[in-house]
Design a protein around this motif. Structure first.
Motif: not given
Length: 354
Positions: A325-333
């Motif tokens: 799933h997609i997360t907020e940008e600050r959590f990285g890949q």
């Protein structure tokens, strides 16, 4: 027959003389200075790929018919990755003198098989000479309604990440072919060193044993664009928020989506779809199968994101797997392993300029 005997226009006439127009948007195809296309109520999608001998393909183990098929499919795949419909194709080639007219007819037969499968018109191109081997440049033109086009930049926090088919098989097919090629040339060099003419003659009929690994070869040599998945998504009423085809490796494509959508992602190792033959080949070559699935490239599957509300619709689709799933940008890949460790995704896939 030598190509020079026909000349450029004679070759083009021979290869394209019986092309039939399939799309109403193709007003005029091969035969003039330009093709004439009409898209009064649609957005136009255009993609181009350049394939170089020795960089993108090796004629030691891919025949010209399969090469023609693959050359068309990798471009058609880009149109599907935008949620579009491919309509026209142009084909340009630079040829060295070792290629004959019959070689080009084989190439075009593969090209036309791919185009016929998806109802694409061949509408033009160019041919010239080359001192360094075969170069192929193909442009595919497609169409889509403005509201249907899917960009890489549309993924949003909580979206689901899905992938079609399975991953890593094309890369394993390439490794298998490269291994057998190395074995062949090693045997040739050994026979030459010993001056064994009988062995050299026998090696001219060298046939590797690929039994049990046919699927891997198919995925490498007979690339398929996943228009069938696009059709299934449309029939299910699912519009992806972001989408790419997996040409350079899943990690690389996901990182493109995250960068352009300004989001992060979490994918789960245990959810990655991997075929049995891929796993067996990876073990045989002492390679990590997850690394192969993430970074192999040339799968030409579709990786796409959908709103979380489409969960049940996605789960009902054949040949589509939910992988994260997609997360907020600050959590990285992030890749979550089978034992719940977390690692940053890295783009280790195909880089033609490296």
């Amino acid at each position: 027959m030598e190509i020079a005997k026909l000349g450029e226009f004679g070759l083009i006439d021979r290869l394209t003389k019986d092309l039939q127009i399939k799309n109403p948007s193709t007003k005029y195809g091969v035969g003039d200075d330009c093709a004439v296309l009409s898209y009064p109520d649609q957005e136009v999608l255009v993609t181009t790929d350049l394939l170089m001998e020795g960089v993108h393909f090796d004629l030691t183990y891919i025949d010209l018919q399969h090469l023609g098929y693959k050359s068309a499919m990798v471009n058609i795949s880009d149109i599907f990755a935008m949620n579009g419909t491919p309509r026209q194709l142009t084909v340009s080639m630079a040829l060295s003198k070792r290629f004959t007219v019959e070689d080009m007819e084989l190439f075009y037969s593969g090209l036309r098989l791919a185009c016929d499968k998806w109802g694409v018109d061949i509408v033009g191109g160019d041919t010239t000479s080359s001192y360094t081997g075969l170069a192929i440049s193909i442009t595919c033109i497609g169409e889509a309604r403005k509201e249907d086009i899917v960009y890489r930049s549309g993924a949003r926090n909580t979206d689901l990440i899905c992938v079609s088919g399975d991953l890593g098989a094309a890369y394993m097919g390439l490794q298998l072919l490269e291994r057998e090629k190395a074995v062949y040339y090693a045997q040739v060099e050994e026979a030459k060193r010993k001056g064994d003419q009988r062995a050299l003659a026998e090696l001219s009929h060298f046939q590797p044993d690929f039994s049990g690994k046919e699927y891997l070869l198919q995925r490498q040599l007979q690339t398929e664009a996943r228009g069938d998945i696009i059709k299934k998504l449309r029939e299910a009423g699912i519009r992806p928020t972001a989408m790419m085809d997996v040409s350079d490796g899943l990690s690389s494509e996901l990182m493109h989506i995250c960068k352009q959508s300004h989001v992060g992602c979490r994918i789960f190792e245990k959810q990655l779809p991997i075929d049995y033959q891929t796993a067996v080949m990876a073990e045989e070559l002492n390679m990590n199968v997850t690394t192969c699935a993430l970074n192999g490239g040339e799968d030409y599957e579709l990786v796409f994101t959908v709103p979380i509300g489409d969960l049940q619709k996605v789960e009902a689709l054949d040949d589509v797997k939910l992988i994260g799933h997609i997360t907020e940008e600050r959590f990285g890949q992030v890749l979550v392993t089978r034992d719940n460790q977390e690692f940053e995704l890295k783009a280790q896939g195909w880089n033609p300029l490296k």
